[in-house]
Design an enzyme around this catalytic site. Structure first.
Site, PDB file in Angstrom:
ATOM      1  N   TYR A 101      13.828  31.831   4.001  1.00 35.29           N
ATOM      2  CA  TYR A 101      12.823  32.585   4.337  1.00 35.29           C
ATOM      3  C   TYR A 101      12.775  32.876   5.869  1.00 35.29           C
ATOM      4  O   TYR A 101      12.981  32.022   6.695  1.00 35.29           O
ATOM      5  CB  TYR A 101      11.449  31.888   4.160  1.00 35.29           C
ATOM      6  CG  TYR A 101      10.808  31.788   2.502  1.00 35.29           C
ATOM      7  CD1 TYR A 101      10.715  32.914   1.891  1.00 35.29           C
ATOM      8  CD2 TYR A 101      11.070  30.450   2.053  1.00 35.29           C
ATOM      9  CE1 TYR A 101      10.346  32.836   0.512  1.00 35.29           C
ATOM     10  CE2 TYR A 101      10.723  30.592   0.491  1.00 35.29           C
ATOM     11  CZ  TYR A 101      10.304  31.616   0.063  1.00 35.29           C
ATOM     12  OH  TYR A 101      10.058  31.675  -1.432  1.00 35.29           O
ATOM     13  N   LYS A 108       0.947  -1.276  -0.114  1.00 36.55           N
ATOM     14  CA  LYS A 108      -0.125  -0.037  -0.027  1.00 36.55           C
ATOM     15  C   LYS A 108       0.897   1.366   0.111  1.00 36.55           C
ATOM     16  O   LYS A 108       2.315   1.101   0.272  1.00 36.55           O
ATOM     17  CB  LYS A 108      -0.749   0.052   1.054  1.00 36.55           C
ATOM     18  CG  LYS A 108      -0.375   0.068   2.525  1.00 36.55           C
ATOM     19  CD  LYS A 108      -1.243  -0.076   3.682  1.00 36.55           C
ATOM     20  CE  LYS A 108      -0.538  -0.173   5.020  1.00 36.55           C
ATOM     21  NZ  LYS A 108      -1.220   0.209   6.196  1.00 36.55           N
TER      22      LYS A 108
END
Length: 376
Positions: free
Chosen positions: A270, A40
């Site tokens: 940033y 999965k």
């Protein structure tokens, strides 16, 4: 996302390690026990189809996925062995599963009744596994009356083939076995209520298989172990000792795309969360949080050439920066995650750094990062 084939950033997967992990587990199985390979979430970020093909070659009896789309992906790749969807699929899609020979999980009686309507319209038979909530608190039968009623509903019902009954352990990866034993007893009790006869009874996951013994289970759902990762790997706690050797298969690599010297008072990233106190060599790596390399990795050390260098400044959407002890050339290899468990930037170390588990780290590395497969 569009894979970045024209960018030097890849997830490398050693299929040889995958193969050896599967072989080790196959040798560890009890007599007459079989393995379902859990692929999965794109094989926990490793590549579902590629891992499934190796597992098929090594004798896996079938596969487990989380959603129907993942099962259909395997069928399109010519995977023909049984596939079980572990999650709940809307009853209206039961005919799609039946036509593609995909087995679905039954979470409750209402689901059975709804699915029957859709199957009967098209005269189809669906393979099902009865899900038991033995203590996970997620999906499955947990009340005796409803489970007994479901068994009665299934008796002589031609729209369903009862392929299995299963549960999932919540704490098989813990050294405290109290709740694990409680779940075993709950599952045993629910099993005693069966009036139909499933082909397979299964409760073992990777942790149950490699940390516990004596559990009567026809199948082992081998998941995280396929990828060489210890299921007991919780942040800031030692791993339990696995009964089999596990070899990590995944590494995450890139290159320097830019190198420069900044000066005292210059900021990086940033918010300028890193400010140079002296002349500092900064390298830029073209990977960011849009790839699944989240901002919390600020400060984590990755290997640049032969040096371990700290990530400085906030990680950007598409790039991050490292502080280097010496000038290195553009194109220098950067190992963000190493598949060597002895290296300080291994996947468990990366998970511990951001207070999570390595399952999450691997799964977050998304499709913008091409997978490169090799066998060694």
């Amino acid at each position: 996302m569009v894979p970045g084939y024209y960018r030097p950033a890849v997830v490398k997967v050693n299929l040889g390690a995958i193969r050896r992990n599967i072989k080790n587990e196959m040798q560890h199985l009890e007599p007459n026990q079989k393995m379902l390979a859990v692929v999965k979430a794109n094989g926990y970020g490793h590549g579902a189809v590629e891992v499934a093909k190796v597992a098929e070659e090594e004798g896996a009896a079938g596969f487990c996925v989380a959603i129907l789309d993942e099962a259909l992906e395997l069928r399109r790749a010519d995977i023909v062995k049984p596939i079980l969807v572990l999650g709940v699929v809307s009853p209206e899609y039961a005919p799609i599963a039946a036509v593609n020979n995909v087995s679905l999980t039954v979470p409750n009686l209402e689901w059975l009744k709804d699915a029957e309507k859709y199957l009967a319209k098209e005269n189809l038979q669906l393979k099902i596994h009865l899900g038991i909530d033995s203590g996970m608190g997620r999906i499955g039968f947990n009340e005796d009356d409803e489970f007994v009623a479901a068994n009665k509903f299934l008796e002589n019902n031609n729209n369903f083939f009862i392929e299995g009954m299963f549960a999932h352990f919540a704490s098989a990866d813990s050294d405290d076995e109290t709740y694990f034993k409680h779940q075993c007893e709950k599952f045993k009790h629910m099993k005693s209520l069966l009036t139909v006869k499933p082909k397979w009874i299964h409760v073992d996951n990777t942790a149950a298989s490699i940390f516990h013994s004596g559990i009567k289970s026809d199948l082992v759902r081998f998941g995280i172990g396929i990828y060489g990762l210890n299921p007991s790997s919780n942040p800031s706690s030692p791993d339990l000792t696995s009964a089999i050797e596990l070899e990590p298969a995944l590494s995450f690599e890139s290159e320097l795309t830019h190198v420069k010297t900044i000066h005292k008072g210059d900021g990086v990233g940033y918010g300028s969360t890193f400010m140079a106190e002296e002349d500092t060599i900064i390298g830029t790596v073209p990977v960011g949080y849009a790839d699944g390399w989240i901002r919390k990795y600020q400060g984590f050390k990755v290997k640049v050439g032969d040096e371990y260098c700290s990530i400085v400044g906030r990680i950007c959407m598409d790039q991050f920066m490292v502080k280097m002890p010496k000038k290195m050339l553009v194109g220098t290899k950067v190992v963000i995650i190493s598949n060597n468990p002895s290296d300080p930037n291994n996947i468990k170390a990366a998970a511990d750094y951001v207070d999570t588990i390595h399952y999450e780290v691997a799964c977050l590395l998304n499709d913008r990062l091409p997978r490169v497969y090799y066998e060694k």
